[in-house]
Design an enzyme around this catalytic site. Structure first.
Site, mmCIF file in Angstrom:
data_model
loop_
_atom_site.group_PDB
_atom_site.id
_atom_site.type_symbol
_atom_site.label_atom_id
_atom_site.label_comp_id
_atom_site.label_asym_id
_atom_site.label_seq_id
_atom_site.Cartn_x
_atom_site.Cartn_y
_atom_site.Cartn_z
ATOM 1 C CD GLU A 162 -1.121 -0.162 3.736
ATOM 2 O OE1 GLU A 162 -2.235 -0.669 3.556
ATOM 3 O OE2 GLU A 162 -0.706 0.193 4.862
ATOM 4 C CG HIS A 168 -2.646 -0.050 7.679
ATOM 5 N ND1 HIS A 168 -2.343 -0.975 6.706
ATOM 6 C CD2 HIS A 168 -3.566 -0.641 8.478
ATOM 7 C CE1 HIS A 168 -3.048 -2.079 6.915
ATOM 8 N NE2 HIS A 168 -3.800 -1.896 7.977
#
Length: 289
Positions: A209, A247
Site C-alpha cells: 500500500e 494504517h
C-alpha cells in the site's frame, strides 16, 4: 512445507483472559493450533480457553515447551508484552495489537537486534499455514493448502486475495500479515526471502500500500535475489497526497517515493506484474502456475 509456523508450533497467548485474547485463543484451538498456555500478569494458576495461565511468558514457555506467542494486549502494555516474548527466547512473537506508539516500536526494534526472536506486527492479522496452524485473527475457513505464499501489510487485502485464490482452487503455503504500522518487526524482504527458500512455494503474492519505501526495497530484492515468481498489488492509488489512509504507515511524504505509482513502477521494473484489483492478482497467479 511452510514458513515460520507449522503444526509443531507451540503457542502462548498473551492476554488470554481478556475478551479478544480469549475469543481468538478459542478460534485458534478450534482451527488446530497447538495453543499450550496463556500468559497474564497476576492471573497465574487460572485456566482460560482450556489451557493453563501463567504470570509470565518465560514461565509458560518453560513449563509448556512453547516456542511462539500471540499478543492480544492493549497498546499501553503491549511494548512490555513484546519484550516479555523476546526475553523468553521464543522463535516467533505475533503482535496483533493496534495503536502502539511509534516511539515504543523504535525501542522494540532496537531490542530485536539482540535476540533471535522473529516479530510479526504490530497491527497485523497474524500468520497461517493452512490446514496446520494459525496465530492471530485470520479467518481459517477461506484458506486452503497449496503452493502460493502470500505476504501483506493489510489484513483485509489478505482476506480478499486469498478468497479469490481459493475460489479458483489455488491454495497457499503460508500467508503472513506483516502489519501496517511505520515500524514493524518483519519486512516484505524478510518474508520474500523465506518464501524463496521454501521449495513448495511456487509463486508469491505481495500486497502493499502507499506509504514508506518497503515495497520499493522488496522490488529490488525480487529483481536481484528471487527465482520464485511474484505478483503484486498496491492499495491506495486514489489516496490524496499527505493523508494517512487507514494504517499508520500509509502516508506519502511527497519525497517522490511511497506513492502507489512509484511502487507499481518499481515492481514492474523488477518483472513483477501488478494487479489493478484482487481479482486481477488471481488472474496473474493462474497464468504463472
Amino acid at each position: 512445507m511452510s514458513v515460520f509456523v507449522d503444526d509443531d508450533t507451540r503457542v502462548v497467548v498473551q492476554g488470554i483472559t481478556g475478551g479478544e485474547g480469549g475469543f481468538h485463543a478459542e478460534q485458534m484451538i478450534e482451527y488446530g493450533t497447538n495453543v499450550v498456555a496463556g500468559a497474564v500478569p497476576g492471573k497465574g494458576g487460572q485456566e482460560a480457553a482450556g489451557v493453563p495461565v501463567y504470570d509470565t511468558v518465560s514461565a509458560a514457555a518453560a513449563a509448556e515447551d512453547a516456542d511462539a506467542s500471540v499478543i492480544f494486549v492493549p497498546p499501553a502494555f503491549a511494548t512490555d508484552a513484546i519484550f516479555e516474548a523476546l526475553d523468553a527466547d521464543l522463535d516467533l512473537a505475533v503482535a496483533i495489537t493496534e495503536g502502539i506508539p511509534t516511539q515504543d516500536m523504535a525501542t522494540v526494534n532496537r531490542g530485536l537486534a539482540d535476540t533471535d526472536t522473529r516479530l510479526l506486527g504490530p497491527n497485523c492479522p497474524g500468520i497461517i499455514t493452512p490446514g496446520e496452524t494459525k496465530l492471530g485473527i485470520l479467518p481459517g475457513n477461506i484458506f486452503a493448502d497449496g503452493n502460493v505464499g502470500l505476504v501483506s501489510r493489510s489484513g483485509t487485502l489478505t482476506y480478499q486475495v486469498v478468497d479469490n485464490l481459493t475460489e479458483r482452487g489455488i491454495g497457499q503455503t503460508t500467508a503472513i500479515g506483516i502489519g501496517g504500522d511505520p515500524i514493524i518487526g518483519t519486512s516484505f524482504v524478510d518474508a520474500l526471502e523465506a518464501f524463496e527458500d521454501d521449495p513448495e512455494t511456487e509463486a508469491v503474492v505481495m500486497c502493499g500500500e502507499i506509504g514508506g519505501e518497503d515495497e520499493e526495497r522488496a522490488a529490488r530484492f525480487v529483481r536481484d535475489h528471487m527465482d520464485t515468481p511474484v505478483v503484486g498489488f498496491i492499495a491506495g492509488r486514489t489516496a490524496p497526497p499527505g493523508k494517512r489512509m487507514g494504517h499508520a504507515g500509509a502516508i506519502v511524504s511527497g519525497s517522490g517515493t511511497g506513492t502507489a505509482a512509484s511502487k507499481i513502477e518499481a515492481l514492474n521494473d523488477a518483472g513483477v506484474p501488478v494487479g489493478d484489483t484482487p481479482e486481477e492478482v488471481a488472474d496473474h497467479v493462474e497464468r504463472i502456475l
